[in-house]
Design a protein around this motif. Structure first.
Motif, PDB file in Angstrom:
ATOM      1  N   ALA A  89       0.839  -1.200   0.000  1.00  0.00           N
ATOM      2  CA  ALA A  89       0.000   0.000   0.000  1.00  0.00           C
ATOM      3  C   ALA A  89       0.870   1.245   0.000  1.00  0.00           C
ATOM      4  N   ILE A  90       0.276   2.348  -0.448  1.00  0.00           N
ATOM      5  CA  ILE A  90       0.940   3.645  -0.381  1.00  0.00           C
ATOM      6  C   ILE A  90      -0.076   4.664   0.092  1.00  0.00           C
ATOM      7  N   THR A  91       0.326   5.498   1.044  1.00  0.00           N
ATOM      8  CA  THR A  91      -0.566   6.506   1.611  1.00  0.00           C
ATOM      9  C   THR A  91       0.029   7.893   1.420  1.00  0.00           C
ATOM     10  N   SER A  92      -0.842   8.878   1.379  1.00  0.00           N
ATOM     11  CA  SER A  92      -0.421  10.283   1.348  1.00  0.00           C
ATOM     12  C   SER A  92      -0.604  10.862   2.743  1.00  0.00           C
ATOM     13  N   THR A  93       0.387  11.622   3.192  1.00  0.00           N
ATOM     14  CA  THR A  93       0.293  12.262   4.500  1.00  0.00           C
ATOM     15  C   THR A  93       0.386  13.776   4.333  1.00  0.00           C
ATOM     16  N   LYS A  94       0.026  14.487   5.383  1.00  0.00           N
ATOM     17  CA  LYS A  94       0.130  15.945   5.350  1.00  0.00           C
ATOM     18  C   LYS A  94       1.490  16.415   5.861  1.00  0.00           C
ATOM     19  N   THR A  95       2.401  15.478   6.070  1.00  0.00           N
ATOM     20  CA  THR A  95       3.741  15.835   6.520  1.00  0.00           C
ATOM     21  C   THR A  95       4.453  16.649   5.448  1.00  0.00           C
ATOM     22  N   THR A  96       5.027  17.743   5.847  1.00  0.00           N
ATOM     23  CA  THR A  96       5.807  18.563   4.922  1.00  0.00           C
ATOM     24  C   THR A  96       7.263  18.123   4.985  1.00  0.00           C
ATOM     25  N   VAL A  97       7.811  17.762   3.849  1.00  0.00           N
ATOM     26  CA  VAL A  97       9.166  17.214   3.794  1.00  0.00           C
ATOM     27  C   VAL A  97      10.049  18.137   2.964  1.00  0.00           C
ATOM     28  N   ILE A  98      11.218  18.453   3.503  1.00  0.00           N
ATOM     29  CA  ILE A  98      12.152  19.335   2.792  1.00  0.00           C
ATOM     30  C   ILE A  98      13.296  18.516   2.213  1.00  0.00           C
ATOM     31  N   ARG A  99      13.488  18.618   0.910  1.00  0.00           N
ATOM     32  CA  ARG A  99      14.578  17.939   0.213  1.00  0.00           C
ATOM     33  C   ARG A  99      15.317  18.951  -0.664  1.00  0.00           C
ATOM     34  N   GLU A 100      16.314  18.475  -1.420  1.00  0.00           N
ATOM     35  CA  GLU A 100      17.091  19.381  -2.269  1.00  0.00           C
ATOM     36  C   GLU A 100      16.197  20.129  -3.242  1.00  0.00           C
ATOM     37  N   GLU A 101      15.125  19.461  -3.699  1.00  0.00           N
ATOM     38  CA  GLU A 101      14.221  20.078  -4.670  1.00  0.00           C
ATOM     39  C   GLU A 101      13.283  21.103  -4.036  1.00  0.00           C
ATOM     40  N   GLY A 102      13.288  21.188  -2.696  1.00  0.00           N
ATOM     41  CA  GLY A 102      12.410  22.115  -1.998  1.00  0.00           C
ATOM     42  C   GLY A 102      11.430  21.387  -1.111  1.00  0.00           C
ATOM     43  N   VAL A 103      10.284  22.006  -0.853  1.00  0.00           N
ATOM     44  CA  VAL A 103       9.249  21.420   0.000  1.00  0.00           C
ATOM     45  C   VAL A 103       8.412  20.449  -0.838  1.00  0.00           C
ATOM     46  N   GLU A 104       8.233  19.223  -0.326  1.00  0.00           N
ATOM     47  CA  GLU A 104       7.503  18.196  -1.068  1.00  0.00           C
ATOM     48  C   GLU A 104       6.480  17.518  -0.158  1.00  0.00           C
ATOM     49  N   PRO A 105       5.415  16.962  -0.758  1.00  0.00           N
ATOM     50  CA  PRO A 105       4.420  16.237   0.045  1.00  0.00           C
ATOM     51  C   PRO A 105       4.989  14.917   0.562  1.00  0.00           C
ATOM     52  N   GLY A 106       4.577  14.532   1.760  1.00  0.00           N
ATOM     53  CA  GLY A 106       5.053  13.296   2.361  1.00  0.00           C
ATOM     54  C   GLY A 106       4.191  12.097   1.986  1.00  0.00           C
ATOM     55  N   SER A 107       4.765  10.925   2.156  1.00  0.00           N
ATOM     56  CA  SER A 107       4.063   9.690   1.819  1.00  0.00           C
ATOM     57  C   SER A 107       4.719   8.541   2.561  1.00  0.00           C
ATOM     58  N   ILE A 108       3.989   7.444   2.723  1.00  0.00           N
ATOM     59  CA  ILE A 108       4.517   6.241   3.371  1.00  0.00           C
ATOM     60  C   ILE A 108       4.160   5.032   2.516  1.00  0.00           C
ATOM     61  N   VAL A 109       5.138   4.176   2.276  1.00  0.00           N
ATOM     62  CA  VAL A 109       4.909   2.920   1.562  1.00  0.00           C
ATOM     63  C   VAL A 109       4.921   1.778   2.563  1.00  0.00           C
ATOM     64  N   CYS A 110       3.961   0.875   2.444  1.00  0.00           N
ATOM     65  CA  CYS A 110       4.016  -0.372   3.199  1.00  0.00           C
ATOM     66  C   CYS A 110       4.601  -1.429   2.276  1.00  0.00           C
ATOM     67  N   ARG A 111       5.820  -1.842   2.540  1.00  0.00           N
ATOM     68  CA  ARG A 111       6.489  -2.825   1.692  1.00  0.00           C
ATOM     69  C   ARG A 111       6.643  -4.133   2.458  1.00  0.00           C
ATOM     70  N   VAL A 112       6.794  -5.211   1.721  1.00  0.00           N
ATOM     71  CA  VAL A 112       6.702  -6.549   2.312  1.00  0.00           C
ATOM     72  C   VAL A 112       7.830  -7.431   1.790  1.00  0.00           C
ATOM     73  N   ALA A 113       8.402  -8.240   2.671  1.00  0.00           N
ATOM     74  CA  ALA A 113       9.406  -9.239   2.294  1.00  0.00           C
ATOM     75  C   ALA A 113       9.394 -10.340   3.348  1.00  0.00           C
ATOM     76  N   PRO A 114       9.855 -11.542   3.026  1.00  0.00           N
ATOM     77  CA  PRO A 114       9.948 -12.585   4.054  1.00  0.00           C
ATOM     78  C   PRO A 114      10.912 -12.199   5.166  1.00  0.00           C
ATOM     79  N   SER A 115      11.943 -11.443   4.823  1.00  0.00           N
ATOM     80  CA  SER A 115      12.904 -10.948   5.807  1.00  0.00           C
ATOM     81  C   SER A 115      13.595  -9.729   5.218  1.00  0.00           C
ATOM     82  N   TRP A 116      13.973  -8.780   6.083  1.00  0.00           N
ATOM     83  CA  TRP A 116      14.689  -7.584   5.634  1.00  0.00           C
ATOM     84  C   TRP A 116      16.153  -7.613   6.069  1.00  0.00           C
TER      85      TRP A 116
END
Length: 694
Positions: free
Chosen positions: A226-253
């Motif tokens: 799954a992927i969700t959109s959040t209202k978190t404001t994130v600052i990167r080299e490109e400037g201010v960007e919208p935040g997001s969270i990915v739920c990723r899955v594996a048998p082991s990390w």
């Protein structure tokens, strides 16, 4: 320890896991088996009166010792968050209730609770509802991994999960497969260093889609739930960007870097604990048979007294050159840790042969990004090749080209050598690996420890040769054989590599040919009724004209046609010489089942990111305008999972996770289902590079 019946946990530390997410194993096998960060574990076994460690302490970046992981709570970013896409295909794989696979099947309450869990707000849920149940508590305790790693060739010390937090383990009750669900972008952990622990929308979209694309192309990979959109404001080299969270899955990390951090800290105790866990729980390698080891020792070790390094040097000096003879190979015993390394080498070989066959560049092949399961993980500045360029560098942070496309197999071998260093003592101990008193005695003496390493070297070199080099070459030949339409694994011929594949790749490089389109168009090359390529020159010219960029065709077309015969003649002869390959229609169908029509190229990802960013902005501000891109991620996810463009139109119909049929635009390539996302790479989209922050 048994995991079938979980104990009632202290209420202070439970994280509720609501349906439709699959049932959690509590406590997790991973956290129950391996050493935890001492600070984060305070109070976890102290019952109802335990006082939880504040998040301000748990999530503060710090040096963590004597631990494989730290308990840590995701940051609550649930306020105003919403679900962008849900992977129903993977949901079924990991054990989600078949009546809850579609978003349309959820109640509003189920949707709200799911979004809270996927954005770190699970602790807002009423805990009491999830403590008791027939299968035990529906609770989890999230954690982040502690590991080190070599970054661009240099050991970087403690790294760890700086923005990834594992929620819990789930076991599919039908298949018995275990899956670890992880949130990426869920906030700070002890391993965040100077970073904020967040993920931006563009990087989340890239990972969410590409993990599924790589898996669908037959290459081992982590997956995206799954992927969700959040209202978190994130600052990167490109400037201010919208935040997001990915739920990723594996048998082991677990990664190579999990072993490295203990090795460089000279923590042999925890290194062994980790190796025991990976060999037994991850790879299900049984413990070494004591009788077999005793028999080996009796036969090979007690027959001669062991020789120290100085003994060997002294003997070498005493022998005249003409008397010197090559010593017979020393008998070796491959214990479970050698077998574990062999498994890792094989899996890594298959992973990277897959990358090379599908034209995939990872971009950051640091040892902390290498899975012990041979899975493609940590999608950052990746790229699928556009034109074939073996020296292509997809990561503009990689100024020296360490991780260029053609370098990837060699880098995997280099990374394996760094993992082998961490396991030398365990592998070198051979049949005495469980004699802990003896092993500690060897490790206490530099001279004896060197003998352990020497014993390990022969085993490691053999594994590198047979389990990596040979496996890689065999798997790569089979994959490319299929892409060329030259039959299955039983029809691979060694000369095909030198007579057809290598010359064809060189020709593609010379004439800037699109790697993926080459194989799709080659499937249309017909041989029936034509004995050799000289009799087929009209078709050869049409083929070359179709796949060459127009400017290259105008400037060098006639030369390209002539030079194509260097490999096309051998290719044509190979096909007409086999009854199994002669049928043009059957060969075309087989080739189109392994050569994708849709590829998640960087220009495609960029276009999706731009349109989804605009769509998210509309949703976040409550804009009521019609949004044609609202289900764009669902549509492109489906394309990633069905990349081959099956010929029957009925097989190309798709639906969103809401059950509505997707609408697709027509395109010049004739593949209506993929809309605008197939066809020639637009000029603006050629050679897009990304950075390590992508």
């Amino acid at each position: 320890m048994s995991f079938s019946k979980s104990p009632t946990p202290p209420k202070s530390f439970g994280t509720p896991i609501p349906p439709p997410l699959p049932f959690p194993r509590y406590p997790s096998k991973f956290t129950s088996s391996l050493p935890c960060d001492e600070l984060s574990s305070i109070g976890h076994e102290d019952g109802e009166d335990a006082v939880p460690i504040p998040d301000s302490v748990l999530n503060t970046p710090r040096l963590v010792r004597d631990a494989v992981y730290s308990y840590v709570n995701p940051e609550d970013q649930s306020e105003g968050a919403f679900l962008l896409s849900w992977n129903k295909q993977l949901a079924e794989t990991i054990g989600v209730d078949k009546n809850k696979l579609e978003k349309a099947q959820w109640t509003d309450e189920e949707y709200d609770r799911l979004v809270k869990v996927l954005t770190g707000g699970a602790r807002k849920l009423p805990l009491e509802e999830y403590i008791a149940g027939e299968k035990g508590p529906r609770l989890a305790q999230p954690w982040a991994l502690c590991y080190g790693g070599h970054q661009f060739g240099y050991y970087a010390g403690q790294l760890g999960d700086g923005r990834a937090i594992s929620l819990y383990e789930a076991v599919n009750p039908e298949t018995g497969e275990s899956w670890e669900l992880q949130l990426k972008g869920a906030g700070k952990t002890p391993y965040s260093r100077f970073a904020d622990g967040y993920a931006v929308l563009r990087s989340s979209i890239r990972e969410y889609l590409c993990a599924e694309a790589v898996a669908a192309l037959g290459v081992p990979s982590s997956r995206s739930l799954a992927i969700t959109s959040t209202k978190t404001t994130v600052i990167r080299e490109e400037g201010v960007e919208p935040g997001s969270i990915v739920c990723r899955v594996a048998p082991s990390w677990i990664r190579f870097g999990n072993f490295e951090i203990f090795h460089y800290r000279k923590d042999r105790v925890n290194l062994r604990k980790l190796a025991e866990y990976v060999s037994e729980e991850v790879f299900q390698i049984p413990k070494d048979n004591q009788d077999e080891m005793a028999e080996f020792a009796e036969k090979f070790r007690k027959a001669e007294p062991s020789k120290t390094t100085e003994d060997i040097k002294g003997k070498a000096k005493a022998v005249e050159p003409e008397e010197a003879t090559e010593a017979p190979p020393r008998p070796v015993y491959r214990n479970r840790f050698a077998k574990m390394f062999e498994q890792i080498a094989q899996r890594t070989a298959i992973m990277v042969s897959g990358w090379q066959s599908i034209g995939f560049c990872h971009g950051v092949m640091n040892t902390d990004n290498m899975s012990v399961l041979g899975l493609t993980i940590d999608y950052g500045p990746y790229a699928f090749l556009d034109k074939y360029d073996p020296g292509w560098i997809c990561n503009h942070s990689d100024s020296e080209g360490r991780y260029a496309f053609q370098q990837q197999p060699g880098i995997c071998l280099w990374n394996l050598s760094k993992l082998a260093l961490t396991l030398e003592n365990l592998i070198g101990a051979q049949e005495r690996v469980d004699d802990l008193e003896w092993l500690q005695e060897q490790e206490a003496s530099p001279e004896k420890e060197m003998d352990l390493k020497n014993r390990a070297q022969d085993i490691v070199v053999d594994i590198m040769n047979k389990s990596f080099r040979e496996v890689f070459l065999k798997d790569y030949r089979e994959r490319m054989n299929a892409k060329l339409g030259l039959g299955g694994s039983d029809q691979v011929r060694k000369e095909d590599l030198t007579n057809i594949l290598v010359p064809a790749l060189s020709w593609m490089d010379d004439y800037e040919v699109d790697f993926h389109q080459f194989f799709r168009d080659l499937a249309d090359y017909e041989v029936q009724g034509v004995e050799d390529v000289e009799q087929n020159m009209e078709q050869v010219e049409l083929f070359v004209k179709k796949i060459l960029p127009s400017t290259i065709w105008q400037a060098r077309g006639s030369v390209a046609v002539e030079e194509s015969k260097s490999w096309l003649a051998a290719y044509h002869s190979r096909i007409v010489g086999s009854e199994d390959l002669k049928n043009d229609q059957e060969r075309r169908a087989r080739m189109n089942k392994v050569n994708p029509a849709f590829v998640l190229r960087n220009w495609v990802a960029q276009k999706v990111i731009e349109r989804m960013t605009e769509s998210v902005g509309k949703t976040s501000t409550g804009n009521k305008e019609a949004d044609p891109d609202k289900d764009l991620l669902d549509r492109v996810l489906w394309m990633c999972q069905h990349p081959f463009g099956e010929e029957k139109q009925a097989e190309l119909t798709s639906s969103t996770t809401d059950g509505e049929t997707c609408e697709f635009k027509r395109n010049d390539a004739g593949l209506e289902v993929y809309g605008e996302f197939v066809g020639p790479v637009p000029e603006w989209g050629q050679g897009i590079q990304c950075s390590c922050s992508s």
